[in-house]
Enzyme design. Structure first.
Site, PDB file in Angstrom:
ATOM      1  N   TYR A   1      -1.568  -1.487  10.562  1.00 59.58           N
ATOM      2  CA  TYR A   1      -1.730  -1.634   9.101  1.00 59.58           C
ATOM      3  C   TYR A   1      -0.489  -1.122   8.371  1.00 59.58           C
ATOM      4  O   TYR A   1       0.072  -1.810   7.517  1.00 59.58           O
ATOM      5  CB  TYR A   1      -2.983  -0.876   8.651  1.00 59.58           C
ATOM      6  CG  TYR A   1      -3.285  -1.007   7.171  1.00 59.58           C
ATOM      7  CD1 TYR A   1      -3.888  -2.149   6.664  1.00 59.58           C
ATOM      8  CD2 TYR A   1      -2.971   0.018   6.274  1.00 59.58           C
ATOM      9  CE1 TYR A   1      -4.171  -2.272   5.290  1.00 59.58           C
ATOM     10  CE2 TYR A   1      -3.252  -0.103   4.913  1.00 59.58           C
ATOM     11  CZ  TYR A   1      -3.856  -1.246   4.427  1.00 59.58           C
ATOM     12  OH  TYR A   1      -4.129  -1.370   3.080  1.00 59.58           O
TER      13      TYR A   1
ATOM     14  N   SER B   1       0.864  -1.192   0.000  1.00 63.27           N
ATOM     15  CA  SER B   1       0.000   0.000   0.000  1.00 63.27           C
ATOM     16  C   SER B   1       0.892   1.230   0.000  1.00 63.27           C
ATOM     17  O   SER B   1       2.040   1.173   0.469  1.00 63.27           O
ATOM     18  CB  SER B   1      -0.851   0.014   1.277  1.00 63.27           C
ATOM     19  OG  SER B   1      -1.481   1.277   1.443  1.00 63.27           O
TER      20      SER B   1
HETATM   21  N1  LIG Z   1      -8.524  -0.613  -1.846  1.00 67.28           N
HETATM   22  C1  LIG Z   1      -7.558   0.230  -1.573  1.00 67.28           C
HETATM   23  O1  LIG Z   1      -7.737   1.445  -1.647  1.00 67.28           O
HETATM   24  C2  LIG Z   1      -6.199  -0.297  -1.183  1.00 67.28           C
HETATM   25  C3  LIG Z   1      -5.149   0.613  -1.121  1.00 67.28           C
HETATM   26  C4  LIG Z   1      -3.887   0.167  -0.801  1.00 67.28           C
HETATM   27  C5  LIG Z   1      -3.682  -1.178  -0.544  1.00 67.28           C
HETATM   28  N2  LIG Z   1      -4.710  -2.050  -0.601  1.00 67.28           N
HETATM   29  C6  LIG Z   1      -4.426  -3.455  -0.329  1.00 67.28           C
HETATM   30  O2  LIG Z   1      -4.965  -4.234  -1.362  1.00 67.28           O
HETATM   31  C7  LIG Z   1      -5.202  -5.558  -0.870  1.00 67.28           C
HETATM   32  C8  LIG Z   1      -6.597  -5.983  -1.244  1.00 67.28           C
HETATM   33  O3  LIG Z   1      -7.519  -5.154  -0.560  1.00 67.28           O
HETATM   34  P1  LIG Z   1      -8.883  -4.696  -1.228  1.00 67.28           P
HETATM   35  O4  LIG Z   1      -8.894  -3.254  -1.250  1.00 67.28           O
HETATM   36  O5  LIG Z   1      -9.086  -5.470  -2.455  1.00 67.28           O
HETATM   37  O6  LIG Z   1      -9.901  -5.112  -0.091  1.00 67.28           O
HETATM   38  P2  LIG Z   1     -10.936  -6.281   0.056  1.00 67.28           P
HETATM   39  O7  LIG Z   1     -11.462  -6.191   1.442  1.00 67.28           O
HETATM   40  O8  LIG Z   1     -11.881  -6.290  -1.073  1.00 67.28           O
HETATM   41  O9  LIG Z   1     -10.003  -7.572  -0.121  1.00 67.28           O
HETATM   42  C9  LIG Z   1      -9.342  -8.207   0.922  1.00 67.28           C
HETATM   43  C10 LIG Z   1      -9.820  -9.648   0.943  1.00 67.28           C
HETATM   44  O10 LIG Z   1      -9.077 -10.359   1.913  1.00 67.28           O
HETATM   45  C11 LIG Z   1      -9.958 -11.233   2.572  1.00 67.28           C
HETATM   46  N3  LIG Z   1      -9.441 -11.571   3.885  1.00 67.28           N
HETATM   47  C12 LIG Z   1      -9.339 -10.767   4.981  1.00 67.28           C
HETATM   48  N4  LIG Z   1      -8.830 -11.473   6.012  1.00 67.28           N
HETATM   49  C13 LIG Z   1      -8.606 -12.731   5.545  1.00 67.28           C
HETATM   50  C14 LIG Z   1      -8.105 -13.905   6.135  1.00 67.28           C
HETATM   51  N5  LIG Z   1      -7.727 -13.948   7.418  1.00 67.28           N
HETATM   52  N6  LIG Z   1      -8.005 -15.021   5.387  1.00 67.28           N
HETATM   53  C15 LIG Z   1      -8.388 -15.010   4.081  1.00 67.28           C
HETATM   54  N7  LIG Z   1      -8.885 -13.923   3.468  1.00 67.28           N
HETATM   55  C16 LIG Z   1      -8.979 -12.799   4.195  1.00 67.28           C
HETATM   56  C17 LIG Z   1     -11.264 -10.440   2.670  1.00 67.28           C
HETATM   57  O11 LIG Z   1     -12.372 -11.297   2.896  1.00 67.28           O
HETATM   58  C18 LIG Z   1     -11.306  -9.783   1.312  1.00 67.28           C
HETATM   59  O12 LIG Z   1     -11.960 -10.621   0.371  1.00 67.28           O
HETATM   60  C19 LIG Z   1      -4.957  -5.483   0.632  1.00 67.28           C
HETATM   61  O13 LIG Z   1      -3.662  -5.956   0.892  1.00 67.28           O
HETATM   62  C20 LIG Z   1      -5.030  -4.014   0.936  1.00 67.28           C
HETATM   63  O14 LIG Z   1      -4.297  -3.677   2.079  1.00 67.28           O
HETATM   64  C21 LIG Z   1      -5.969  -1.637  -0.912  1.00 67.28           C
END
Ligand SMILES: NC(=O)c1ccc[n+]([C@@H]2O[C@H](COP(=O)([O-])OP(=O)(O)OC[C@H]3O[C@@H](n4cnc5c(N)ncnc54)[C@H](O)[C@@H]3O)[C@@H](O)[C@H]2O)c1
Length: 258
Positions: free
Chosen positions: A152, A139
């Site tokens: 985080y 991130s």
């Molecule tokens: N969306 C954003 O703006 C953003 C920005 C920077 C980084 N990220 C990173 O991108 C990645 C994906 O996030 P996203 O935005 O797609 O969110 P999201 O919540 O859609 O995806 C995360 C997924 O991980 C799953 N998950 C959580 N805990 C879990 C566990 N213990 N075991 C198995 N699955 C688990 C959740 O059910 C979810 O489906 C993450 O690493 C997040 O930190 C997202």
């Protein structure tokens, strides 16, 4: 011939960025295995996949036995693994004062330890294929962070060190390791952040539009955009890329916000 024909791809995280990447690989010919621990996300992922070769398993990435069982069954059943993408994570809020040890351990284990664990169990199956590619989703908050994201941000900064350590060891086995650092991307996680931040009766859409304005490009990103970058890093075109982190943040970290 599609770009990822014959490739075996593992993705953690069955919604948002993980699902976007998984669908990209499946459309480009790969056989894709996704895991997540949320039944609703898993069901939607199966629906989104339709007829594509994309299987979804219910696995908690913070439980070593579950991770080992999931990866070993795939690696043995498919005669190896080519690509691993780690996108499962949770976003929580807390400062040094307010983050207790349970909160800290939970975030580090889901967001960071899982990246090591999945790599550990996938590694021998990548060697069996003569090499492979790993992408961890970090991130912008691994580079610079908002307030009250102690655990985080630490988990995301840890991914950058993990990538470097893995990459220098794994090059001899023809395994490349990189991370991507997204700015705001519209996913269930960003919608959770928007609901948490919403004030004065603002909707999730209003908040996401506001998040977008913080990025010089003027909008948040899409999971198609992050999926395309992840796929590029896992492709032969990126054969000289290892040990790096790739920003995909609409210019967010290029500015100083004034
Ligand atoms: N969306 C954003 O703006 C953003 C920005 C920077 C980084 N990220 C990173 O991108 C990645 C994906 O996030 P996203 O935005 O797609 O969110 P999201 O919540 O859609 O995806 C995360 C997924 O991980 C799953 N998950 C959580 N805990 C879990 C566990 N213990 N075991 C198995 N699955 C688990 C959740 O059910 C979810 O489906 C993450 O690493 C997040 O930190 C997202």
């Amino acid at each position: 011939m599609a770009e990822f024909d014959g490739k075996i791809v593992l993705v953690t995280g069955s919604s948002g960025i993980g699902l976007g990447a998984a669908l990209h690989f499946a459309r480009e010919g790969a056989k894709v295995f996704v895991c997540g621990n949320d039944d609703a996300h898993n069901a939607k992922a199966r629906e989104a996949a339709g007829e594509l070769p994309l299987a979804v398993a219910t696995i908690d990435v913070s439980i070593p036995e579950e991770v080992k069982g999931w990866i070993t069954a795939i690696g043995e059943g498919e005669d190896g693994i080519d690509i691993l993408v780690n996108a499962a994570a949770i976003q929580t809020y807390g400062t040094t004062e307010t983050t207790d040890i349970e909160h800290w351990n939970r975030v580090i284990s889901i967001n960071l330890t899982s990246c090591y664990l999945t790599s550990h169990y996938a590694y021998p199956f990548m060697k069996q294929r003569g090499g492979g590619s790993i992408v961890h989703v970090s991130s912008v908050q691994g580079h610079a962070n908002q307030n009250a994201v102690l655990a985080y941000a630490t988990s995301k900064g840890g991914i950058h060190a993990l990538v470097r350590a893995q990459a220098v060891d794994a090059a001899k086995d023809n395994i490349r390791v990189n991370s991507i650092s997204p700015g705001s991307v519209r996913t269930p996680l960003l919608e959770f952040a928007a609901r948490t931040a919403a004030t004065d009766g603002k909707s999730v859409d209003d908040m996401i539009a506001e998040f977008g304005k913080a990025h010089p490009i003027g909008r948040v990103g899409t999971v198609e955009e992050t999926g395309a970058l992840i796929a590029f890093l896992c492709s032969d075109k990126a054969g000289f890329c290892t040990g790096g982190d790739y920003l995909i943040d609409g210019g967010l970290t290029a500015g100083i916000g004034v």
